[in-house]
Design an enzyme around this catalytic site. Structure first.
Site, PDB file in Angstrom:
ATOM      1  N   LYS A   9       0.826  -1.208   0.000  1.00 13.21           N
ATOM      2  CA  LYS A   9       0.000   0.000   0.000  1.00 13.21           C
ATOM      3  C   LYS A   9       0.866   1.265   0.000  1.00 13.21           C
ATOM      4  O   LYS A   9       2.087   1.196   0.196  1.00 13.21           O
ATOM      5  CB  LYS A   9      -0.929  -0.051   1.219  1.00 13.21           C
ATOM      6  CG  LYS A   9      -1.921  -1.218   1.177  1.00 13.21           C
ATOM      7  CD  LYS A   9      -2.884  -1.175   2.361  1.00 13.21           C
ATOM      8  CE  LYS A   9      -3.894  -2.316   2.287  1.00 13.21           C
ATOM      9  NZ  LYS A   9      -4.912  -2.226   3.377  1.00 13.21           N
ATOM     10  N   TYR A  49     -12.462  -2.654  -3.545  1.00 11.25           N
ATOM     11  CA  TYR A  49     -12.994  -2.671  -2.173  1.00 11.25           C
ATOM     12  C   TYR A  49     -14.525  -2.595  -2.157  1.00 11.25           C
ATOM     13  O   TYR A  49     -15.102  -2.119  -1.173  1.00 11.25           O
ATOM     14  CB  TYR A  49     -12.390  -1.524  -1.371  1.00 11.25           C
ATOM     15  CG  TYR A  49     -10.992  -1.821  -0.839  1.00 11.25           C
ATOM     16  CD1 TYR A  49     -10.748  -2.934  -0.022  1.00 11.25           C
ATOM     17  CD2 TYR A  49      -9.912  -0.994  -1.130  1.00 11.25           C
ATOM     18  CE1 TYR A  49      -9.476  -3.215   0.474  1.00 11.25           C
ATOM     19  CE2 TYR A  49      -8.635  -1.270  -0.639  1.00 11.25           C
ATOM     20  CZ  TYR A  49      -8.432  -2.377   0.161  1.00 11.25           C
ATOM     21  OH  TYR A  49      -7.171  -2.649   0.655  1.00 11.25           O
ATOM     22  N   PHE A  57     -15.343   3.271   7.414  1.00  8.34           N
ATOM     23  CA  PHE A  57     -13.947   3.541   7.042  1.00  8.34           C
ATOM     24  C   PHE A  57     -13.734   3.566   5.528  1.00  8.34           C
ATOM     25  O   PHE A  57     -12.623   3.801   5.069  1.00  8.34           O
ATOM     26  CB  PHE A  57     -13.027   2.482   7.674  1.00  8.34           C
ATOM     27  CG  PHE A  57     -13.327   1.055   7.279  1.00  8.34           C
ATOM     28  CD1 PHE A  57     -12.818   0.511   6.107  1.00  8.34           C
ATOM     29  CD2 PHE A  57     -14.147   0.261   8.077  1.00  8.34           C
ATOM     30  CE1 PHE A  57     -13.094  -0.797   5.745  1.00  8.34           C
ATOM     31  CE2 PHE A  57     -14.429  -1.050   7.725  1.00  8.34           C
ATOM     32  CZ  PHE A  57     -13.902  -1.580   6.544  1.00  8.34           C
ATOM     33  N   THR A  91      -5.465  -7.594  10.750  1.00  7.79           N
ATOM     34  CA  THR A  91      -5.728  -6.373   9.968  1.00  7.79           C
ATOM     35  C   THR A  91      -5.077  -5.129  10.576  1.00  7.79           C
ATOM     36  O   THR A  91      -4.427  -4.361   9.861  1.00  7.79           O
ATOM     37  CB  THR A  91      -7.251  -6.160   9.830  1.00  7.79           C
ATOM     38  OG1 THR A  91      -7.800  -7.276   9.132  1.00  7.79           O
ATOM     39  CG2 THR A  91      -7.553  -4.882   9.068  1.00  7.79           C
ATOM     40  N   ASN A 112      -1.974  -0.058   7.065  1.00 10.78           N
ATOM     41  CA  ASN A 112      -1.506  -1.388   7.488  1.00 10.78           C
ATOM     42  C   ASN A 112      -0.683  -2.110   6.419  1.00 10.78           C
ATOM     43  O   ASN A 112      -0.602  -3.335   6.412  1.00 10.78           O
ATOM     44  CB  ASN A 112      -2.689  -2.230   7.970  1.00 10.78           C
ATOM     45  CG  ASN A 112      -3.709  -2.461   6.879  1.00 10.78           C
ATOM     46  OD1 ASN A 112      -3.544  -1.995   5.754  1.00 10.78           O
ATOM     47  ND2 ASN A 112      -4.751  -3.197   7.193  1.00 10.78           N
ATOM     48  N   GLU A 126      -9.300 -10.358  -8.086  1.00 13.74           N
ATOM     49  CA  GLU A 126      -8.364  -9.257  -7.856  1.00 13.74           C
ATOM     50  C   GLU A 126      -7.163  -9.335  -8.798  1.00 13.74           C
ATOM     51  O   GLU A 126      -6.677  -8.300  -9.270  1.00 13.74           O
ATOM     52  CB  GLU A 126      -7.914  -9.272  -6.389  1.00 13.74           C
ATOM     53  CG  GLU A 126      -9.077  -8.947  -5.449  1.00 13.74           C
ATOM     54  CD  GLU A 126      -8.739  -9.121  -3.973  1.00 13.74           C
ATOM     55  OE1 GLU A 126      -7.597  -9.519  -3.650  1.00 13.74           O
ATOM     56  OE2 GLU A 126      -9.627  -8.843  -3.137  1.00 13.74           O
TER      57      GLU A 126
HETATM   58  P1  DAT Z   1      -7.776  -7.081   5.532  1.00 13.36           P
HETATM   59  O1  DAT Z   1      -7.003  -6.007   4.805  1.00 13.36           O
HETATM   60  O2  DAT Z   1      -7.005  -7.647   6.689  1.00 13.36           O
HETATM   61  O3  DAT Z   1      -8.325  -8.139   4.617  1.00 13.36           O
HETATM   62  P2  DAT Z   1     -10.476  -5.999   5.618  1.00 13.36           P
HETATM   63  O4  DAT Z   1     -10.692  -6.622   4.286  1.00 13.36           O
HETATM   64  O5  DAT Z   1     -11.469  -6.299   6.685  1.00 13.36           O
HETATM   65  O6  DAT Z   1      -9.028  -6.342   6.206  1.00 13.36           O
HETATM   66  O7  DAT Z   1     -10.441  -4.426   5.470  1.00 13.36           O
HETATM   67  C1  DAT Z   1      -9.819  -3.824   4.339  1.00 13.36           C
HETATM   68  C2  DAT Z   1      -8.991  -2.658   4.808  1.00 13.36           C
HETATM   69  O8  DAT Z   1      -9.839  -1.649   5.334  1.00 13.36           O
HETATM   70  C3  DAT Z   1      -8.027  -3.001   5.934  1.00 13.36           C
HETATM   71  O9  DAT Z   1      -6.804  -3.491   5.441  1.00 13.36           O
HETATM   72  C4  DAT Z   1      -7.873  -1.686   6.621  1.00 13.36           C
HETATM   73  C5  DAT Z   1      -9.201  -1.012   6.438  1.00 13.36           C
HETATM   74  N1  DAT Z   1     -10.079  -1.174   7.599  1.00 13.36           N
HETATM   75  C6  DAT Z   1     -10.827  -2.264   7.899  1.00 13.36           C
HETATM   76  N2  DAT Z   1     -11.534  -2.089   9.015  1.00 13.36           N
HETATM   77  C7  DAT Z   1     -11.217  -0.839   9.451  1.00 13.36           C
HETATM   78  C8  DAT Z   1     -11.616  -0.045  10.553  1.00 13.36           C
HETATM   79  N3  DAT Z   1     -12.506  -0.497  11.456  1.00 13.36           N
HETATM   80  N4  DAT Z   1     -11.076   1.188  10.666  1.00 13.36           N
HETATM   81  C9  DAT Z   1     -10.195   1.658   9.767  1.00 13.36           C
HETATM   82  N5  DAT Z   1      -9.780   0.964   8.680  1.00 13.36           N
HETATM   83  C10 DAT Z   1     -10.290  -0.268   8.534  1.00 13.36           C
END
Ligand code: DAT
Ligand code: MG
Length: 150
Positions: A9, A49, A57, A91, A112, A126
């Site tokens: 990222k 996404y 978020f 995450t 992250n 993807e």
């Molecule tokens: P991952 O990236 O571990 O698959 P995810 O698909 O649930 O996690 O979420 C996609 C991204 O969105 C994640 O890398 C960071 C962001 N994100 C998820 N939940 C969040 C939250 N509660 N607050 C802020 N950013 C968040």
């Protein structure tokens, strides 16, 4: 052999962590079969996404992901999707176990460092979003025998 999409990222690129993060995947035994430095468009971020559209978020996530260049990687290996998710860690950086990429390099929730596909269906979808078929390369490596499933 499974294939998965990994994104380094904008925070990984800005923090000069491209090399150290790719090293984590390579040393585990994953093979780089595609690699691009690119800027993600608003449209591509929205498609990538789309499962998160409507979440609190979401807007910040799209803004972050389009804020600067990313490195898109296509990786191949035994159980690549699961293995990469384990290497990435939980995450949020603050939750991620030490020894994982997110656990070692970050503490933020949203910033992250890496994305990794979370299922075979997501990986196929993807990979097609980020790579043309011609830009994925199947080739032998001298240590393939030691990274085989058997
Ligand atoms: P991952 O990236 O571990 O698959 P995810 O698909 O649930 O996690 O979420 C996609 C991204 O969105 C994640 O890398 C960071 C962001 N994100 C998820 N939940 C969040 C939250 N509660 N607050 C802020 N950013 C968040
Ligand atoms: Mg996810």
């Amino acid at each position: 052999m499974d294939r998965t999409l990994i994104l380094l990222k904008p925070d990984a690129v800005q923090r000069r962590l491209v090399g150290p993060i790719i090293e984590r995947f390579e040393r585990k035994g994953l093979k780089v079969i595609g690699m691009r430095l690119m800027k993600i468009s608003d449209q591509l971020a929205a498609t990538h996404y789309e499962a998160h559209q409507g979440k609190p978020f979401y807007a910040g996530l799209v803004q972050f992901m389009t804020s600067g260049p990313v490195v898109a990687l296509a990786l191949e290996g035994n159980q690549a999707i699961t293995v990469c998710r384990k290497l990435m860690g939980e995450t949020f950086g603050c939750d991620a176990t030490a020894g994982t990429i997110r656990g070692d390099f970050g503490i933020s929730n949203g910033f992250n460092l890496v994305h990794g596909s979370d299922s075979p269906e997501a990986a196929q979808r993807e990979l097609e979003l980020f790579f043309e078929a011609d830009d994925l390369h199947s080739y032998p490596l001298v240590d393939d025998c030691w990274n085989a499933a058997e």
